[in-house]
Scaffold this motif. Structure first.
Motif, PDB file in Angstrom:
ATOM      1  N   GLU A   1       0.843  -1.188   0.000  1.00 26.54           N
ATOM      2  CA  GLU A   1       0.000   0.000   0.000  1.00 26.54           C
ATOM      3  C   GLU A   1       0.880   1.240   0.000  1.00 26.54           C
ATOM      4  OE1 GLU A   1      -3.307  -0.460   0.066  1.00 26.54           O
ATOM      5  OE2 GLU A   1      -3.474  -2.520   0.771  1.00 26.54           O
ATOM      6  N   PRO A   2       1.410   1.606  -1.133  1.00 26.12           N
ATOM      7  CA  PRO A   2       2.148   2.864  -1.184  1.00 26.12           C
ATOM      8  C   PRO A   2       1.160   4.021  -1.177  1.00 26.12           C
ATOM      9  CG  PRO A   2       2.166   1.819  -3.330  1.00 26.12           C
ATOM     10  CD  PRO A   2       1.356   0.945  -2.432  1.00 26.12           C
ATOM     11  N   LEU A   3       1.141   4.769  -0.075  1.00 23.29           N
ATOM     12  CA  LEU A   3       0.158   5.849   0.047  1.00 23.29           C
ATOM     13  C   LEU A   3       0.788   7.149  -0.415  1.00 23.29           C
ATOM     14  CD1 LEU A   3      -1.149   5.007   3.611  1.00 23.29           C
ATOM     15  CD2 LEU A   3      -1.902   4.095   1.430  1.00 23.29           C
ATOM     16  N   GLY A   4       0.049   7.892  -1.191  1.00 25.51           N
ATOM     17  CA  GLY A   4       0.625   9.141  -1.674  1.00 25.51           C
ATOM     18  C   GLY A   4      -0.430  10.172  -1.995  1.00 25.51           C
ATOM     19  N   PRO A   5       0.000  11.423  -2.065  1.00 25.72           N
ATOM     20  CA  PRO A   5      -0.920  12.485  -2.462  1.00 25.72           C
ATOM     21  C   PRO A   5      -1.236  12.393  -3.956  1.00 25.72           C
ATOM     22  CG  PRO A   5       1.004  13.353  -1.307  1.00 25.72           C
ATOM     23  CD  PRO A   5       1.309  11.953  -1.673  1.00 25.72           C
ATOM     24  N   VAL A   6      -2.409  12.876  -4.328  1.00 24.47           N
ATOM     25  CA  VAL A   6      -2.883  12.749  -5.702  1.00 24.47           C
ATOM     26  C   VAL A   6      -3.310  14.110  -6.220  1.00 24.47           C
ATOM     27  CG1 VAL A   6      -4.350  11.383  -7.196  1.00 24.47           C
ATOM     28  CG2 VAL A   6      -3.896  10.597  -4.896  1.00 24.47           C
ATOM     29  N   VAL A   7      -3.014  14.351  -7.491  1.00 28.26           N
ATOM     30  CA  VAL A   7      -3.547  15.558  -8.140  1.00 28.26           C
ATOM     31  C   VAL A   7      -4.246  15.143  -9.425  1.00 28.26           C
ATOM     32  CG1 VAL A   7      -1.804  17.097  -7.183  1.00 28.26           C
ATOM     33  CG2 VAL A   7      -1.406  15.991  -9.376  1.00 28.26           C
ATOM     34  N   ARG A   8      -4.905  16.119 -10.053  1.00 29.31           N
ATOM     35  CA  ARG A   8      -5.623  15.838 -11.302  1.00 29.31           C
ATOM     36  C   ARG A   8      -4.663  15.623 -12.458  1.00 29.31           C
ATOM     37  NH1 ARG A   8      -9.089  19.474  -9.175  1.00 29.31           N
ATOM     38  NH2 ARG A   8      -7.710  21.180  -9.692  1.00 29.31           N
ATOM     39  N   HIS A   9      -5.114  14.865 -13.426  1.00 30.07           N
ATOM     40  CA  HIS A   9      -4.448  14.787 -14.711  1.00 30.07           C
ATOM     41  C   HIS A   9      -4.521  16.152 -15.398  1.00 30.07           C
ATOM     42  CE1 HIS A   9      -2.736  11.544 -16.859  1.00 30.07           C
ATOM     43  NE2 HIS A   9      -3.614  10.628 -16.465  1.00 30.07           N
ATOM     44  N   GLY A  10      -3.558  16.464 -16.185  1.00 22.55           N
ATOM     45  CA  GLY A  10      -3.728  17.584 -17.102  1.00 22.55           C
ATOM     46  C   GLY A  10      -3.181  18.909 -16.630  1.00 22.55           C
ATOM     47  N   ASP A  11      -2.722  19.002 -15.386  1.00 20.25           N
ATOM     48  CA  ASP A  11      -2.091  20.250 -14.961  1.00 20.25           C
ATOM     49  C   ASP A  11      -0.679  19.901 -14.484  1.00 20.25           C
ATOM     50  OD1 ASP A  11      -1.252  22.611 -13.984  1.00 20.25           O
ATOM     51  OD2 ASP A  11      -3.075  23.052 -12.830  1.00 20.25           O
ATOM     52  N   ASP A  12       0.227  19.834 -15.460  1.00 21.89           N
ATOM     53  CA  ASP A  12       1.550  19.299 -15.154  1.00 21.89           C
ATOM     54  C   ASP A  12       2.337  20.191 -14.214  1.00 21.89           C
ATOM     55  OD1 ASP A  12       0.846  17.248 -16.659  1.00 21.89           O
ATOM     56  OD2 ASP A  12       2.208  17.632 -18.337  1.00 21.89           O
ATOM     57  N   ASN A  13       2.126  21.502 -14.330  1.00 18.76           N
ATOM     58  CA  ASN A  13       2.869  22.401 -13.457  1.00 18.76           C
ATOM     59  C   ASN A  13       2.490  22.184 -12.002  1.00 18.76           C
ATOM     60  OD1 ASN A  13       4.562  24.558 -12.778  1.00 18.76           O
ATOM     61  ND2 ASN A  13       2.775  25.898 -12.616  1.00 18.76           N
ATOM     62  N   TRP A  14       1.191  22.034 -11.777  1.00 18.80           N
ATOM     63  CA  TRP A  14       0.718  21.806 -10.416  1.00 18.80           C
ATOM     64  C   TRP A  14       1.250  20.483  -9.889  1.00 18.80           C
ATOM     65  CZ3 TRP A  14      -0.557  24.241  -6.393  1.00 18.80           C
ATOM     66  CH2 TRP A  14      -1.260  23.627  -5.355  1.00 18.80           C
ATOM     67  N   MET A  15       1.263  19.469 -10.782  1.00 15.69           N
ATOM     68  CA  MET A  15       1.787  18.178 -10.386  1.00 15.69           C
ATOM     69  C   MET A  15       3.254  18.313  -9.971  1.00 15.69           C
ATOM     70  SD  MET A  15       1.871  14.703 -12.581  1.00 15.69           S
ATOM     71  CE  MET A  15       3.271  15.112 -13.585  1.00 15.69           C
ATOM     72  N   ASP A  16       4.019  19.091 -10.772  1.00 19.10           N
ATOM     73  CA  ASP A  16       5.428  19.277 -10.451  1.00 19.10           C
ATOM     74  C   ASP A  16       5.599  19.930  -9.083  1.00 19.10           C
ATOM     75  OD1 ASP A  16       6.204  18.152 -12.771  1.00 19.10           O
ATOM     76  OD2 ASP A  16       6.388  20.037 -13.872  1.00 19.10           O
ATOM     77  N   ILE A  17       4.789  20.948  -8.836  1.00 17.04           N
ATOM     78  CA  ILE A  17       4.914  21.646  -7.547  1.00 17.04           C
ATOM     79  C   ILE A  17       4.683  20.685  -6.397  1.00 17.04           C
ATOM     80  CG2 ILE A  17       3.824  23.379  -6.070  1.00 17.04           C
ATOM     81  CD1 ILE A  17       3.291  24.992  -8.602  1.00 17.04           C
ATOM     82  N   ALA A  18       3.572  19.926  -6.508  1.00 16.03           N
ATOM     83  CA  ALA A  18       3.238  19.004  -5.424  1.00 16.03           C
ATOM     84  C   ALA A  18       4.329  17.943  -5.282  1.00 16.03           C
ATOM     85  CB  ALA A  18       1.888  18.354  -5.700  1.00 16.03           C
ATOM     86  N   ARG A  19       4.730  17.367  -6.431  1.00 17.86           N
ATOM     87  CA  ARG A  19       5.715  16.286  -6.387  1.00 17.86           C
ATOM     88  C   ARG A  19       7.029  16.757  -5.778  1.00 17.86           C
ATOM     89  NH1 ARG A  19       6.298  13.358 -11.764  1.00 17.86           N
ATOM     90  NH2 ARG A  19       4.729  12.066 -10.770  1.00 17.86           N
ATOM     91  N   TRP A  20       7.497  17.942  -6.206  1.00 13.48           N
ATOM     92  CA  TRP A  20       8.810  18.369  -5.744  1.00 13.48           C
ATOM     93  C   TRP A  20       8.784  18.966  -4.355  1.00 13.48           C
ATOM     94  CZ3 TRP A  20      13.151  16.522  -7.470  1.00 13.48           C
ATOM     95  CH2 TRP A  20      13.102  15.846  -8.697  1.00 13.48           C
ATOM     96  N   THR A  21       7.604  19.390  -3.906  1.00 17.18           N
ATOM     97  CA  THR A  21       7.529  19.788  -2.504  1.00 17.18           C
ATOM     98  C   THR A  21       7.711  18.563  -1.626  1.00 17.18           C
ATOM     99  OG1 THR A  21       5.964  21.492  -3.150  1.00 17.18           O
ATOM    100  CG2 THR A  21       6.161  21.037  -0.809  1.00 17.18           C
ATOM    101  N   LEU A  22       7.022  17.483  -2.001  1.00 21.05           N
ATOM    102  CA  LEU A  22       7.184  16.241  -1.246  1.00 21.05           C
ATOM    103  C   LEU A  22       8.640  15.790  -1.296  1.00 21.05           C
ATOM    104  CD1 LEU A  22       5.946  13.887   0.294  1.00 21.05           C
ATOM    105  CD2 LEU A  22       5.431  12.808  -1.872  1.00 21.05           C
ATOM    106  N   ASN A  23       9.240  15.836  -2.511  1.00 24.79           N
ATOM    107  CA  ASN A  23      10.637  15.429  -2.644  1.00 24.79           C
ATOM    108  C   ASN A  23      11.562  16.321  -1.824  1.00 24.79           C
ATOM    109  OD1 ASN A  23      10.297  13.199  -4.229  1.00 24.79           O
ATOM    110  ND2 ASN A  23      10.345  14.339  -6.152  1.00 24.79           N
ATOM    111  N   ALA A  24      11.215  17.613  -1.762  1.00 27.34           N
ATOM    112  CA  ALA A  24      12.055  18.533  -0.997  1.00 27.34           C
ATOM    113  C   ALA A  24      12.070  18.130   0.472  1.00 27.34           C
ATOM    114  CB  ALA A  24      11.546  19.958  -1.146  1.00 27.34           C
ATOM    115  N   LEU A  25      10.885  17.707   0.979  1.00 26.20           N
ATOM    116  CA  LEU A  25      10.823  17.291   2.380  1.00 26.20           C
ATOM    117  C   LEU A  25      11.707  16.076   2.613  1.00 26.20           C
ATOM    118  CD1 LEU A  25       6.999  17.636   3.093  1.00 26.20           C
ATOM    119  CD2 LEU A  25       8.812  19.258   3.606  1.00 26.20           C
TER     120      LEU A  25
END
Lengths: 469, 567, 339
Positions: free
Chosen positions: C222-246
């Motif tokens: 069960e890899p649990l993770g935050p989810v965003v919508r398809h189709g907004d790649d910039n938003w996905m990047d922000i969310a993904r790299w904030t998590l990675n930054a942590l």
């Protein structure tokens, strides 16, 4: 409504008549209404199609024939996790029907009992009934379901306790009440059970016919009809007779002799004792004699003959046994069913009690006074005079209570009873992501069930309604 | 007198003998018991059974209540208190400390504590507004206007926003009314209704947002300077206040940790009375410290909200010129941002609260009251439609009522939360509470329709015929003669529907709204209170009982009142 | 695309005027708040306190993103969601990000038009039994009654596990943890199964936690993770790299205590410098300023701090890092390089 004088003589039809002429206006209005409704439906439909397309979904029911993959504990029809979603839905459907049907029966019984109790002259009983009614009516059903589930679980022993001796089985090691459910012996139908079934059906039919015939006889001659308990005894006797005959001729004869001896002891003991002591005491003595015979003498007495007749019945019983973690064998009536049934019938019973009370109060006082004047006792007055009249007031709201109970059974998911809302409308929807289809189908099921119930009950209502001449 | 007689006539009784006391078995408690409890053996048996039932219930739960704890910081602390103070308690005791900690939350959900006066005022006003409706004769006529204004007022009170929004919304009805009035003169009833509806809708959908935005923009532009200054000041003042609170909280938290450690030691050593006293002294101190902490954390939350608001406003101020320029060029997103920003900057009125923050009994009451209030007109129309001579209307109404009534509320709520998004135009997206209110309105409308139908059927046929004889048309006869009587008969039924609906609001938890029951799950999610079971249910059940029981009594009382009126 | 709703005028304040069309980042900035979907109550992961302030592990991820985007970790609106409505809420734009212990699966990532931005917790379904039963392995559970907290995959995993091991069991599916816990403690079930983290949280609140054991078998991934919508790649990047930054911050030793200091001037470690914006301008590539990661870390600390504060061994829940340790310490937490 239409208070129309002679239509004015005008030549031809003008368009404005569609609005101003009462003859045509209703048609115009209906056409407009039809257009509005049709347009609205089409609007919803086209929105749905657009939205589904936008999300890359479609409306298909083929998921119903895919493997479900989850297990269901209570199955009235065989089911494994390899079966399809539609079979899981069917299992859920039968579970809903089971709890709704039993719930309606119990709720009616509870309702009548407490409705009558609430009118009782006994202070304690009427207050207790009032507390029950108000307590259940004024607290949300969901809370009651959850609370009763927890109470049922806390108040009974866990299977482990049966191992350690903290708890023991009832009725000669045949029934175990645990906090996972009540285990009772389950019948196993061997060769020849069909005969038994036929006899049972015939006996019940005969008993009903006898009862009806005796009621007719009452109308003709005034003799009181055959009591219902006698009918039940006859049916049971017939079934037992055939059952023991099937098990073995000698066994049957022996059983009859045994029963006959007990009856003889009872009758003779009672008759003889009656000559010396009052009736009640005589009955007690007779009972004591039977117990004395059955538990202390019969064993050695029959043992003297050393004769064991062959016993090979068509229907045998599978008794629950304590296995590793739990009881196995027998029939498990799960706690979720018991709790749901209790909660639904207690909750609905409180409403029915109020309906019954109102129905009884609606029968005019003269009726009961007349019955008393005729010399009827209180309980006969209630069952012969008051209740039949109150029925007409009671039944219509009763129908809607039955409908409510059926719909409320959809709260079963809270305590893990796998009804159709939990299977089709719950896990299946969760697994497949087909919420539109799943919820529509669930809704349709409840709708059809409700319509069937109200149709059936309306038919019943019409048949008991006062025939106005 | 008596003396003379005594001398002349010897055996005349001059005064009545006092009636002797009835035998003991025929007086007081004994008589009452004989009559009411033991009149015959069946009754006696019932009494004994009843007493036994009461005894066994009390025996099961009374000790648990007796040993319950009201002052503790967590379930484990409750257990310690019980272990120290009543070590012999068989089934432990209740941990009602969870109620003292969270009762406000159970009542108001996440509605901010300093704004609680708004829902309370709305609740009080509900009764003020209901008065003139239920007892038109006892209240002065002008109060009727309050009743009419109440829906708009309450929406404003609960959700906040600029004061003119409810006025503008109400204006829609006024416009509809005016258009309808003139329409009736010009083109008859049908035209009037159509015109009224169309004009009101046009106002709400197209004109009102423009006016609203305009007002906000005007106000915002007029006070841009002040807002900027105010925000600047806030951005300095708020962190200071926050810091002060944080320092104090840190102190108190340190003290709590200290006390906890002391408790730990006490629990470890042997239990004597002296230890018990010391333990309870520490618990008392903990309570006072926690009470202060509770207030402080409330303030901290308040300031964090304030600071978020101030930051948003500051960033809006910063972006304003950019958005203005883009909006002027027709950039849709900028236009929306601009109108949102103006909405924030030009706010004159109550602080907005999102419906996400609604919860607990407040949510239950809102859904219940809105459901019944909005469904009444719809239900009356449906009931009339069901009796209509127009086949299409009649069939449509019957189908609607039966379909709604035939399907459980849970399924409808799922429809609201999952499917409504499919049924409405793409891109439409609105508040879950509003969606649920709409669904509940449709649901209860079907039930109200049946109640009203009962009222219509109970009306003597002569009333309908009299209305016809007077030459009233359909709507007039309904409005003036039939409905006032039929509705009066149905009031108890309507109240009962309301009670049912109020109880059913517990189901909205299944779709994620924080009704009392679902909120109890959220409370249990905190590791302090995880494992608390009965206490929350008992509290919730009790509140529901008090509300529903009093409403039920009221309905009975009303029934009696109305019956008298009919004689 | 914003359509007015008839009643909108009346309840204008109750309307959320979110539309999925615009870029999520712009929406969030204009709104001044981030809408984050969470569970309405899951101990350690998302729980509201007495004031309605949300706390927990999943919540902290949203706060970090809120801090990165809006410069304010408290500018996050938490939307409690049920399992059934969570994806609908995301795709309809009601929320900007879903951080609700959601398992990353193939079909969700592809078929449901969602994007998982990474994994913030590696979980798995486990079993808890009373110690007195003497069970040491899930394979000994033949004939046992199993309380299941119904979720999306729990029932399926369980059915598969018992089927493949040819063991009989009796499922008791229960919707909420409270009821399941009550049933388990009353002995109505022999076993309680849900995600291992949930089991630990539940066990921690028992009167006698040591009387219950969590079995070694973990029957699902069960890899649990935050989810965003398809189709907004910039938003996905922000969310993904904030998590990675942590996650990277923990690896690099950047904590909430020293982040300000490290960000004040370039350090010797170029990776830290890039992360904290003292070297290069990574923030600009995702539409944020240089300080984005600093704020995200300052909001609640790095991944390890968030873990320790909410579910770690110092909390009542007491989860060990296990799979969720840094890759350097034998775990799976592995942030791609910041360059």
């Amino acid at each position: 409504m239409t208070t129309q004088s002679d239509p004015p003589k005008r030549n031809g039809f003008r368009l404005s008549q569609l609005i101003y002429d009462t003859r045509y206006r209703s048609i115009t209005l209906q056409v407009i209404a039809l257009l509005l409704i049709g347009g609205g439906l089409f609007w919803l439909y086209s929105n749905t199609v657009t939205n589904l397309a936008a999300q890359g979904k479609d409306f298909r029911l083929d998921f119903l024939w895919k493997r479900a993959g989850y297990d269901i504990n209570q199955q009235l029809i065989p089911y494994t996790s390899n079966d399809t979603h539609i079979r899981a839905a069917a299992v859920g459907m039968f579970n809903t029907l089971l709890v709704a049907l039993l719930g309606c029966v119990f709720a009616t019984i509870l309702g009548i009992v407490f409705g009558v109790l609430r009118l009782s002259k006994n202070f304690m009983a009427s207050r207790l009934a009032a507390v029950y009614v108000e307590g259940f009516r004024n607290v949300p059903l969901l809370l009651w379901i959850v609370a009763i589930f927890a109470i049922v679980t806390e108040a009974t022993h866990q299977p482990r306790d049966f191992k350690t001796g903290d708890a023991s089985m009832l009725f000669n090691e045949s029934v175990a009440i645990t906090n996972r459910g009540t285990f009772i012996p389950s019948p196993i139908f061997g060769a020849g059970w069909e005969l038994l079934a036929i006899v049972a059906v015939l006996a019940i039919g005969a008993a009903i016919w006898l009862r009806k015939w005796s009621i007719k006889r009452q109308a003709a001659t005034g003799e009181s009809p055959m009591p219902i308990w006698l009918g039940i005894v006859l049916v049971i006797a017939a079934i037992l007779l055939v059952y023991s005959l099937q098990a073995g001729l000698m066994f049957a004869l022996l059983s009859i002799i045994k029963v006959a001896i007990i009856v003889a002891i009872a009758v003779i003991g009672y008759r003889v004792a009656k000559t010396f002591v009052p009736n009640v005491l005589a009955a007690l003595i007779a009972a004591a004699l039977i117990i004395l015979w059955q538990y202390f003498i019969a064993g050695p007495f029959w043992g003297m003959f050393g004769f064991q007749p062959a016993f090979d019945p068509s229907v045998t019983f599978d008794y629950p046994e304590l296995g590793g973690f739990n009881f196995s064998g027998g029939l498990q009536i799960r706690n979720s069913l018991i709790a749901l049934l209790l909660a639904l019938s207690l909750y609905t019973g409180a409403f029915i009690a109020e309906i019954v009370r109102a129905g009884i109060l609606s029968v005019s006082k003269g009726q009961s006074e007349a019955a008393f004047a005729l010399g009827l006792r209180a309980n006969r007055t209630m069952s012969l005079v008051i209740l039949p009249q109150a029925m007409r007031v009671i039944i219509p709201p009763l129908i809607s209570q039955f409908l409510n109970l059926t719909k409320n059974s959809s709260l079963a998911i809270a305590i893990g009873y796998m009804d159709i809302r939990s299977t089709l409308g719950g896990i299946t929807v969760n697994q497949t992501g087909r919420e539109l289809e799943g919820i529509l189908l669930t809704g349709m099921f409840y709708l059809i069930l409700s319509l069937l119930i109200s149709a059936g009950m309306n038919w019943f209502n019409n048949s008991v309604k006062l025939k106005e001449r | 007198m008596s003396d003379t007689h005594a001398q002349t006539v010897r055996y005349v009784r001059d005064s009545m003998i006092q009636p002797s006391e009835p035998p003991n078995a025929q007086t007081g408690a004994v008589k009452w018991m004989r009559e009411n409890l033991f009149s015959d053996w069946v009754n006696g048996l019932m009494t004994v059974i009843a007493i036994y039932i009461i005894y066994s219930v009390l025996a099961a739960i009374a000790p648990w209540f007796y040993h319950s704890v009201w002052n503790a910081g967590s379930l484990n602390e409750c257990r310690e208190v019980i272990a120290i103070n009543s070590p012999n308690a068989m089934h432990g005791g209740g941990c009602f400390a969870v109620i003292s900690d969270r009762w406000l939350q159970l009542l108001f959900g996440f509605y901010r504590a300093d704004l609680h006066w708004r829902p309370i005022l709305a609740f009080v006003l509900l009764f003020v507004a209901l008065g003139p409706i239920l007892f038109p004769n006892r209240f002065p006529r002008p109060l009727m206007w309050l009743a009419a204004a109440y829906p708009f007022l309450v929406v404003w009170l609960l959700w906040g926003g600029s004061f003119w929004v409810p006025i503008l919304a109400a204006l829609g009805f006024v416009i509809g009314g005016i258009v309808g009035y003139f329409g009736n003169k010009v083109g008859g009833l049908g035209v009037a209704v159509a015109a009224a509806v169309v004009s009101a809708v046009v106002w709400w959908v197209y004109l009102m947002p423009v006016v609203n935005d305009g007002l906000h923009a005007t106000v915002a532009e007029a006070r841009l300077e002040t807002i900027a200054e105010q925000t600047e000041a806030d951005l300095i003042a708020i962190p200071e206040a926050q810091e002060a609170i944080e320092t104090r909280m840190a102190e108190l938290n340190a003290r709590v940790a200290e006390l906890d450690a002391q408790l730990e030691e006490i629990v470890a050593v042997e239990e004597t009375d002296a230890v018990k006293a010391e333990f309870n002294a520490i618990m008392d101190e903990l309570e006072t410290v926690r009470a202060e902490l509770r207030i402080l954390s409330r303030d901290a939350y308040y300031y964090s909200q304030k600071s978020t608001d101030a930051k948003t406003i500051a960033s809006n101020l910063e972006m304003l010129p950019e958005w203005k320029a883009a909006a002027a060029e027709g950039d849709e997103i900028a236009q929306r941002n601009l109108s949102d920003a103006y909405g924030r900057l030009g706010l004159v009125g109550l602080e907005p609260v999102t419906s996400r923050e609604f919860g607990g009994f407040m949510l239950a009451i809102i859904i219940g009251v809105a459901g019944i209030g909005l469904s009444l007109p719809l239900g009356v129309l449906l009931a009339l439609g069901r009796q209509s001579d127009l086949l299409v209307v009649k069939v449509a109404c019957i189908v609607f009522i039966e379909v709604i009534r035939g399907v459980p509320l849970i399924v409808w709520l799922f429809t609201a939360s999952l499917l409504l998004n499919y049924f409405l135009p793409p891109g439409t997206n609105f508040d879950l509470v509003l969606r649920v209110v709409i669904m509940v309105t449709l649901f209860s409308a079907a039930y109200i329709a049946e109640v009203v139908r009962g009222g219509l059927a109970a009306l003597p046929k002569g009333q309908y015929e009299a209305a016809d004889a007077l030459g009233l048309d359909y709507w007039k006869s309904m409005r003036l003669i039939v409905l006032p009587q039929a509705l009066k008969i149905s009031i108890p039924g309507i109240v009962n529907t309301f009670i049912g609906l109020f109880k059913d609001t517990t189901l909205v938890g299944i779709i994620g709204l924080l009704d009392p029951i679902n909120l109890s799950n959220s409370i249990r999610a905190s590791s302090d209170w995880n494992g608390v079971y009965w206490e929350l249910f008992i509290f919730i059940g009790l509140v529901f009982f008090v509300c529903c029981f009093s409403m039920g009594r009221y309905s009975l009382w009303l029934e009696k009142q109305l019956q008298r009126g009919h004689r | 695309m914003k359509k007015s709703v008839l009643l909108g005028a009346v309840a204008v304040a109750g309307l959320t005027a979110a539309a999925a069309s615009a870029a999520t980042l712009d929406d969030v900035k204009a709104r001044g708040s981030l809408n984050c979907g969470v569970s309405s109550g899951l101990t350690g992961f998302s729980e509201p306190d007495a004031n309605g302030v949300w706390q927990g592990f999943d919540v902290a991820v949203c706060r970090a993103i809120g801090a990165a985007v809006l410069e304010d970790p408290t500018a996050v609106e938490f939307v409690p969601l049920t399992t059934q409505v969570r994806f609908t809420a995301l795709s309809s734009g009601e929320i900007d990000i879903l951080s609700r212990n959601t398992t990353w699966t193939f079909s969700r990532d592809t078929d449901l038009n969602l994007n998982f931005i990474g994994v913030n917790y590696y979980d798995g379904q486990g079993f808890m039994v009373p110690k007195e039963l003497g069970v040491t392995s899930a394979k000994d559970l033949d004939g046992a009654t199993v309380c299941i907290q119904t979720g999306t995959t729990t029932e399926l995993n369980l059915a598969d596990f018992f089927r493949s091991n040819n063991i009989n069991y009796e499922p008791v599916p229960i919707e909420t943890n409270a009821e399941a816990q009550q049933q388990y403690l009353a002995g109505a079930c022999d076993v309680y199964t849900t995600d291992a983290s949930g089991l630990a949280a539940t066990r921690a609140t028992f009167e006698d936690p040591s009387a219950h054991v969590i079995l070694p078998e973990i029957i699902s991934k069960e890899p649990l993770g935050p989810v965003v919508r398809h189709g907004d790649d910039n938003w996905m990047d922000i969310a993904r790299w904030t998590l990675n930054a942590l996650i990277a911050a923990e690896e690099l030793g950047v904590t909430s205590a020293n982040v300000e200091e490290l960000a004040a001037a370039p350090t010797n470690n170029p990776e830290i410098n890039r992360l904290l914006g003292t070297e290069g301008d990574l923030g600009a590539m995702i539409g944020l300023d240089k300080q984005w990661a600093v704020r995200a870390i300052a909001a609640g600390g790095n991944y390890g701090e968030i873990f320790e504060r909410n579910i770690g061994e110092s909390t009542p829940i007491g989860l060990a890092r296990g799979l969720n340790a840094q890759w350097t310490e034998g775990g799976l937490m592995y942030a791609p390089p910041f360059r």
